[in-house]
Design an enzyme around this catalytic site. Sequence first.
Site, mmCIF file in Angstrom:
data_model
loop_
_atom_site.group_PDB
_atom_site.id
_atom_site.type_symbol
_atom_site.label_atom_id
_atom_site.label_comp_id
_atom_site.label_asym_id
_atom_site.label_seq_id
_atom_site.Cartn_x
_atom_site.Cartn_y
_atom_site.Cartn_z
ATOM 1 N N CYS A 51 35.919 -1.204 58.809
ATOM 2 C CA CYS A 51 34.477 -1.390 58.639
ATOM 3 C C CYS A 51 33.859 0.008 58.573
ATOM 4 O O CYS A 51 34.508 1.002 58.908
ATOM 5 C CB CYS A 51 33.898 -2.169 59.816
ATOM 6 S SG CYS A 51 34.047 -1.282 61.374
ATOM 7 N N HIS A 80 42.552 0.732 67.119
ATOM 8 C CA HIS A 80 43.773 0.033 67.521
ATOM 9 C C HIS A 80 44.714 -0.062 66.329
ATOM 10 O O HIS A 80 44.942 -1.140 65.787
ATOM 11 C CB HIS A 80 43.441 -1.370 68.028
ATOM 12 C CG HIS A 80 42.658 -1.362 69.296
ATOM 13 N ND1 HIS A 80 43.116 -0.774 70.447
ATOM 14 C CD2 HIS A 80 41.443 -1.859 69.592
ATOM 15 C CE1 HIS A 80 42.225 -0.912 71.398
ATOM 16 N NE2 HIS A 80 41.191 -1.562 70.908
ATOM 17 N N GLU A 166 33.162 -2.006 74.401
ATOM 18 C CA GLU A 166 31.774 -2.145 73.923
ATOM 19 C C GLU A 166 30.906 -2.789 75.011
ATOM 20 O O GLU A 166 29.776 -2.361 75.268
ATOM 21 C CB GLU A 166 31.760 -3.004 72.651
ATOM 22 C CG GLU A 166 30.363 -3.239 72.098
ATOM 23 C CD GLU A 166 30.381 -4.128 70.854
ATOM 24 O OE1 GLU A 166 31.211 -3.885 69.954
ATOM 25 O OE2 GLU A 166 29.571 -5.065 70.791
ATOM 26 N N CYS A 233 27.425 -8.029 64.243
ATOM 27 C CA CYS A 233 27.096 -7.123 63.138
ATOM 28 C C CYS A 233 27.345 -7.806 61.791
ATOM 29 O O CYS A 233 28.172 -8.701 61.678
ATOM 30 C CB CYS A 233 27.835 -5.797 63.282
ATOM 31 S SG CYS A 233 29.315 -5.641 62.329
ATOM 32 N N SER A 261 44.141 -5.409 68.529
ATOM 33 C CA SER A 261 42.797 -5.385 67.948
ATOM 34 C C SER A 261 42.127 -6.734 68.163
ATOM 35 O O SER A 261 42.551 -7.754 67.624
ATOM 36 C CB SER A 261 42.900 -5.065 66.450
ATOM 37 O OG SER A 261 41.763 -5.533 65.773
ATOM 38 N N ASN A 263 39.248 -7.798 67.123
ATOM 39 C CA ASN A 263 38.616 -8.423 65.948
ATOM 40 C C ASN A 263 39.663 -8.998 64.997
ATOM 41 O O ASN A 263 39.411 -9.985 64.315
ATOM 42 C CB ASN A 263 37.621 -7.468 65.275
ATOM 43 C CG ASN A 263 38.274 -6.434 64.412
ATOM 44 O OD1 ASN A 263 38.650 -6.719 63.295
ATOM 45 N ND2 ASN A 263 38.424 -5.220 64.927
ATOM 46 N N SER A 305 40.076 -2.468 62.005
ATOM 47 C CA SER A 305 40.800 -1.240 62.336
ATOM 48 C C SER A 305 42.069 -1.088 61.491
ATOM 49 O O SER A 305 42.942 -0.299 61.823
ATOM 50 C CB SER A 305 41.154 -1.242 63.828
ATOM 51 O OG SER A 305 41.814 -2.442 64.167
HETATM 52 S S1 SF4 Z 1 29.489 -2.925 65.017
HETATM 53 FE FE1 SF4 Z 1 31.705 -2.755 65.177
HETATM 54 S S2 SF4 Z 1 32.500 -4.062 63.514
HETATM 55 FE FE2 SF4 Z 1 30.319 -3.691 63.089
HETATM 56 S S3 SF4 Z 1 30.327 -1.903 61.709
HETATM 57 FE FE3 SF4 Z 1 30.087 -1.157 63.807
HETATM 58 S S4 SF4 Z 1 32.171 -0.673 64.495
HETATM 59 FE FE4 SF4 Z 1 32.347 -1.995 62.700
#
Ligand code: SF4
Length: 326
Positions: A51, A80, A166, A233, A261, A263, A305
């Site tokens: 991303c 990761h 996070e 996001c 990871s 996600n 990732s």
């Molecule tokens: S919030 Fe997380 S998934 Fe969304 S763009 Fe930022 S790093 Fe990537």
Amino acid sequence: MTKTDDGPARAQATSKAAPRNRSTREVPISEVFHSADGSVVIEVAESAGYCWGVERAIDLAVEASADDSRPVFTHGELIHNSYTVGKLAQEHGITHVDDHTAAPEGSALVIRAHGVPPAVKREAKDAGLQVIDGTCPLVDIIHRKAVGLAKEGYDVFIVGQAEHPEIIGIMASVAEAGGNARVLESVADAEALPPLKKAGVVIQSTLIAKKAGLIAAALVPKSREVKVVNTICHVTTERQEEADHLAETADVILVVGSQHSSNSRKLKEVCGAGGVPTYQVEGVEDIDLGWFAGKKHVGIHAGASTPREIIQVIVAHLRERLVQAA
Ligand code: SF4
């Protein structure tokens, strides 16, 4: 945007989306490879791979390494993915420390996209480190929204995984602002709460929207007022929409991403939710060609990732064995 590919004689890479016999929803598709007789399709999700938040953190680290007057460390592994972590070390001399206190004075410390508690940045600066903040701006927004809710007098709830960096960072920001944030990992967590007056909710950036919605909704019987700020996001949303699309159109799906990871694991959950066989692989060596026997439509997706190089190697591997051979 649709890309084309200069495929071999027997296989055709086209700019057309794959046939959608079970879905009419328009979802952007990155690459679709058809065998010459149209019997096998490989479809790669457009959002597969890094991303922009992760890409930004990597770019910042690489830029920082251009100054070789001091070493560059990342606060924890930058992403990761062992391939990228190894490449950063080999090509740019960037390694990681588990904690900012382990970085020697005068070195540069790159904060990864997940972010950290504000105190970590302050302490690192006070200890003479050059702090390069790779926190994703979208994660910064969640910190600000959560703090804002606390200042408005809400009991703050973060829907997400308590151990995720996070979430740890957001909790710390709320605590520094004098608030008290709690994590809700499940509907049961919400149901176990005592009665509340004002509940304010933010959501981990990479959560599955439907799941997060159920957890937030479980606060309604508990509180006279519930304010939900949807902080998932947009990159995650697009990624999950494409996962939904693959779940409707493909008959086997590969999710490329590390088992570490979160996600990538969530993406696998979304892709496989409808019962389509879904396999998570880190590289081409994890692939079992037996998974594709009799399958006509292979979907490929990847976590935030996962570097594109790895996806490309996997696509080439499958094209050679499935599309060209069909
Ligand atoms: S919030 Fe997380 S998934 Fe969304 S763009 Fe930022 S790093 Fe990537």
